[in-house]
Design a protein around this motif. Structure first.
Motif, PDB file in Angstrom:
ATOM      1  N   LYS A 198       3.002 -63.298 -21.717  1.00 54.84           N
ATOM      2  CA  LYS A 198       3.014 -62.114 -20.871  1.00 54.84           C
ATOM      3  C   LYS A 198       2.643 -60.891 -21.710  1.00 54.84           C
ATOM      4  N   TRP A 199       1.822 -60.029 -21.171  1.00 57.92           N
ATOM      5  CA  TRP A 199       1.510 -58.762 -21.854  1.00 57.92           C
ATOM      6  C   TRP A 199       2.458 -57.695 -21.313  1.00 57.92           C
ATOM      7  N   LEU A 200       3.352 -57.207 -22.167  1.00 59.02           N
ATOM      8  CA  LEU A 200       4.343 -56.210 -21.737  1.00 59.02           C
ATOM      9  C   LEU A 200       4.024 -54.840 -22.319  1.00 59.02           C
ATOM     10  N   ILE A 201       4.354 -53.798 -21.584  1.00 60.98           N
ATOM     11  CA  ILE A 201       4.083 -52.432 -22.046  1.00 60.98           C
ATOM     12  C   ILE A 201       5.066 -52.051 -23.141  1.00 60.98           C
ATOM     13  N   ILE A 202       4.540 -51.593 -24.263  1.00 60.42           N
ATOM     14  CA  ILE A 202       5.401 -51.102 -25.345  1.00 60.42           C
ATOM     15  C   ILE A 202       5.206 -49.597 -25.552  1.00 60.42           C
ATOM     16  N   HIS A 203       4.208 -49.030 -24.854  1.00 60.74           N
ATOM     17  CA  HIS A 203       3.899 -47.604 -25.069  1.00 60.74           C
ATOM     18  C   HIS A 203       3.063 -47.099 -23.894  1.00 60.74           C
ATOM     19  N   HIS A 204       3.498 -45.967 -23.333  1.00 60.90           N
ATOM     20  CA  HIS A 204       2.719 -45.337 -22.261  1.00 60.90           C
ATOM     21  C   HIS A 204       2.718 -43.834 -22.473  1.00 60.90           C
ATOM     22  N   GLN A 205       1.537 -43.249 -22.435  1.00 59.61           N
ATOM     23  CA  GLN A 205       1.453 -41.782 -22.443  1.00 59.61           C
ATOM     24  C   GLN A 205       0.482 -41.348 -21.371  1.00 59.61           C
ATOM     25  N   GLY A 206       0.913 -40.388 -20.562  1.00 61.67           N
ATOM     26  CA  GLY A 206       0.027 -39.841 -19.538  1.00 61.67           C
ATOM     27  C   GLY A 206      -0.100 -38.345 -19.721  1.00 61.67           C
ATOM     28  N   SER A 207      -1.317 -37.832 -19.581  1.00 63.43           N
ATOM     29  CA  SER A 207      -1.460 -36.376 -19.622  1.00 63.43           C
ATOM     30  C   SER A 207      -2.417 -35.925 -18.526  1.00 63.43           C
ATOM     31  N   VAL A 208      -2.068 -34.816 -17.908  1.00 58.09           N
ATOM     32  CA  VAL A 208      -2.812 -34.318 -16.754  1.00 58.09           C
ATOM     33  C   VAL A 208      -4.225 -33.905 -17.185  1.00 58.09           C
ATOM     34  N   ALA A 209      -5.224 -34.387 -16.460  1.00 60.39           N
ATOM     35  CA  ALA A 209      -6.606 -33.999 -16.713  1.00 60.39           C
ATOM     36  C   ALA A 209      -6.879 -32.693 -15.989  1.00 60.39           C
ATOM     37  N   ASN A 217     -16.291 -47.130 -29.672  1.00 59.12           N
ATOM     38  CA  ASN A 217     -15.185 -47.232 -28.706  1.00 59.12           C
ATOM     39  C   ASN A 217     -13.922 -46.488 -29.162  1.00 59.12           C
ATOM     40  N   THR A 218     -14.093 -45.630 -30.156  1.00 60.50           N
ATOM     41  CA  THR A 218     -12.975 -44.788 -30.585  1.00 60.50           C
ATOM     42  C   THR A 218     -12.667 -43.786 -29.462  1.00 60.50           C
ATOM     43  N   VAL A 219     -11.364 -43.516 -29.262  1.00 60.61           N
ATOM     44  CA  VAL A 219     -10.946 -42.704 -28.104  1.00 60.61           C
ATOM     45  C   VAL A 219     -10.191 -41.457 -28.564  1.00 60.61           C
ATOM     46  N   CYS A 220     -10.479 -40.328 -27.917  1.00 61.99           N
ATOM     47  CA  CYS A 220      -9.748 -39.098 -28.221  1.00 61.99           C
ATOM     48  C   CYS A 220      -9.498 -38.322 -26.928  1.00 61.99           C
ATOM     49  N   VAL A 221      -8.231 -37.966 -26.690  1.00 58.35           N
ATOM     50  CA  VAL A 221      -7.879 -37.161 -25.515  1.00 58.35           C
ATOM     51  C   VAL A 221      -7.126 -35.928 -26.002  1.00 58.35           C
ATOM     52  N   HIS A 222      -7.815 -34.806 -26.065  1.00 56.99           N
ATOM     53  CA  HIS A 222      -7.164 -33.541 -26.413  1.00 56.99           C
ATOM     54  C   HIS A 222      -6.371 -33.056 -25.198  1.00 56.99           C
ATOM     55  N   PRO A 223      -5.291 -32.266 -25.440  1.00 54.11           N
ATOM     56  CA  PRO A 223      -4.484 -31.778 -24.312  1.00 54.11           C
ATOM     57  C   PRO A 223      -5.351 -31.073 -23.269  1.00 54.11           C
ATOM     58  N   GLY A 224      -5.338 -31.563 -22.036  1.00 54.87           N
ATOM     59  CA  GLY A 224      -6.062 -30.925 -20.943  1.00 54.87           C
ATOM     60  C   GLY A 224      -7.552 -31.220 -20.900  1.00 54.87           C
ATOM     61  N   TRP A 225      -8.059 -32.012 -21.868  1.00 52.68           N
ATOM     62  CA  TRP A 225      -9.483 -32.358 -21.856  1.00 52.68           C
ATOM     63  C   TRP A 225      -9.688 -33.688 -21.149  1.00 52.68           C
ATOM     64  N   HIS A 255      -7.671 -43.984 -32.128  1.00 48.35           N
ATOM     65  CA  HIS A 255      -7.224 -43.485 -30.823  1.00 48.35           C
ATOM     66  C   HIS A 255      -6.279 -42.316 -31.037  1.00 48.35           C
ATOM     67  N   HIS A 256      -6.534 -41.234 -30.316  1.00 50.13           N
ATOM     68  CA  HIS A 256      -5.626 -40.071 -30.361  1.00 50.13           C
ATOM     69  C   HIS A 256      -5.485 -39.506 -28.964  1.00 50.13           C
ATOM     70  N   GLN A 257      -4.225 -39.304 -28.549  1.00 57.04           N
ATOM     71  CA  GLN A 257      -3.994 -38.593 -27.296  1.00 57.04           C
ATOM     72  C   GLN A 257      -2.907 -37.554 -27.524  1.00 57.04           C
ATOM     73  N   GLY A 258      -3.188 -36.347 -27.102  1.00 54.35           N
ATOM     74  CA  GLY A 258      -2.189 -35.283 -27.205  1.00 54.35           C
ATOM     75  C   GLY A 258      -1.908 -34.713 -25.834  1.00 54.35           C
ATOM     76  N   SER A 259      -0.628 -34.469 -25.534  1.00 55.83           N
ATOM     77  CA  SER A 259      -0.319 -33.792 -24.270  1.00 55.83           C
ATOM     78  C   SER A 259       0.745 -32.736 -24.508  1.00 55.83           C
ATOM     79  N   VAL A 260       0.556 -31.616 -23.836  1.00 54.19           N
ATOM     80  CA  VAL A 260       1.424 -30.463 -24.036  1.00 54.19           C
ATOM     81  C   VAL A 260       2.841 -30.778 -23.550  1.00 54.19           C
ATOM     82  N   ALA A 261       3.829 -30.498 -24.397  1.00 58.05           N
ATOM     83  CA  ALA A 261       5.233 -30.680 -24.021  1.00 58.05           C
ATOM     84  C   ALA A 261       5.687 -29.434 -23.274  1.00 58.05           C
ATOM     85  N   SER A 262       6.209 -29.612 -22.073  1.00 60.38           N
ATOM     86  CA  SER A 262       6.740 -28.454 -21.359  1.00 60.38           C
ATOM     87  C   SER A 262       8.155 -28.192 -21.850  1.00 60.38           C
ATOM     88  N   ASN A 263       8.695 -27.042 -21.532  1.00 67.09           N
ATOM     89  CA  ASN A 263      10.037 -26.648 -21.990  1.00 67.09           C
ATOM     90  C   ASN A 263      10.150 -26.770 -23.499  1.00 67.09           C
TER      91      ASN A 263
END
Lengths: 151, 151
Positions: free
Chosen positions: B130-141, A41-49, A135-143
């Motif tokens: 209560k379960w509160l959000i301490i971290h959110h990251q979203g990246s476009v698929a 259940n290890t999670v990895c989200v590469h930028p754009g993948w 768990h790893h998630q990477g997302s491209v920083a704009s600007n």
């Protein structure tokens, strides 16, 4: 209660985070294997993948990245660490210089890296504490503006 | 040890995750305030944005998003939940339909949502978990294909 972790613990986590980027720079699957938890259940989200779930899929993703990368260098900045018992949440900015298909690219990636403290038996059958990535998630920083750091 | 959390606990976390997306759909700052931890080290990374650190910056980011969004709808799929004591790590795919500047957009965003279980005193001075959000990251698929779900 949050952040009652000791300074030493925080340093351990920071070292584990650096070790991840050293493994990435080495482009060595063996080194990457050492820093990850090999669970289903290890999670990895590469930028754009798409998301990769489970160590086998994640290992395969690193294999593909390493095969398509000639060189990659990281300067890691803006590192924030939160520790909750056995879980450490790290967020940082990856300042990247890389060569892909002979193109030199500079980019910024914002990463969430989550580590779990695990007891690993070493060769002498002693317990060794290790923070492994779950768990790893990477997302491209704009600007993105590269930091003003001289070599 | 991981995932010794009860099924009820997992349901609680899933509900909190859904509540976050309902707050997002409502475009109401008040509702968004209810699901977040208002701490100085809370982290939020919207797709393509810099990281926002601390509730005041995060609140401001939601304000800007809500002001620039006419409508947004979520179908949340691929939800994976891991619970470690008081910390829950959720990863999911946000299937989004939105109207921004009169343009109808469909997109997929992979999200990491981390919740902390907190004891909150209610009006009767009783403890409310209560379960509160301490971290959110979203990246476009990239290569996103909307799920085949009929209304």
């Amino acid at each position: 209660m949050r952040n009652k972790a000791s300074k030493e613990e925080e340093k351990e986590v920071e070292k584990s985070n650096i070790r991840f980027y050293q493994a990435f720079e080495s482009l060595s699957l063996e080194k990457m294997e050492e820093v990850w938890d090999h669970a289903d259940n290890t999670v990895c989200v590469h930028p754009g993948w798409d998301m990769s779930i489970g160590w086998m899929a994640i290992r395969d993703s690193w294999n593909r990245i390493f095969q398509n990368t000639e060189m990659i260098k990281f300067i890691v900045t803006n590192t924030k660490i939160k520790i909750f018992e056995n879980i450490a949440i790290v967020v940082c900015l990856e300042n990247i210089e890389t060569i892909v298909n002979e193109n030199n690219i500079r980019m910024g990636v914002i990463a969430t890296n989550i580590f779990e403290r695990q007891n690993i038996k070493n060769n002498n059958n002693n317990n060794n504490v290790k923070w492994l990535i779950i768990h790893h998630q990477g997302s491209v920083a704009s600007n993105y503006i590269p930091p003003n750091i001289s070599d």
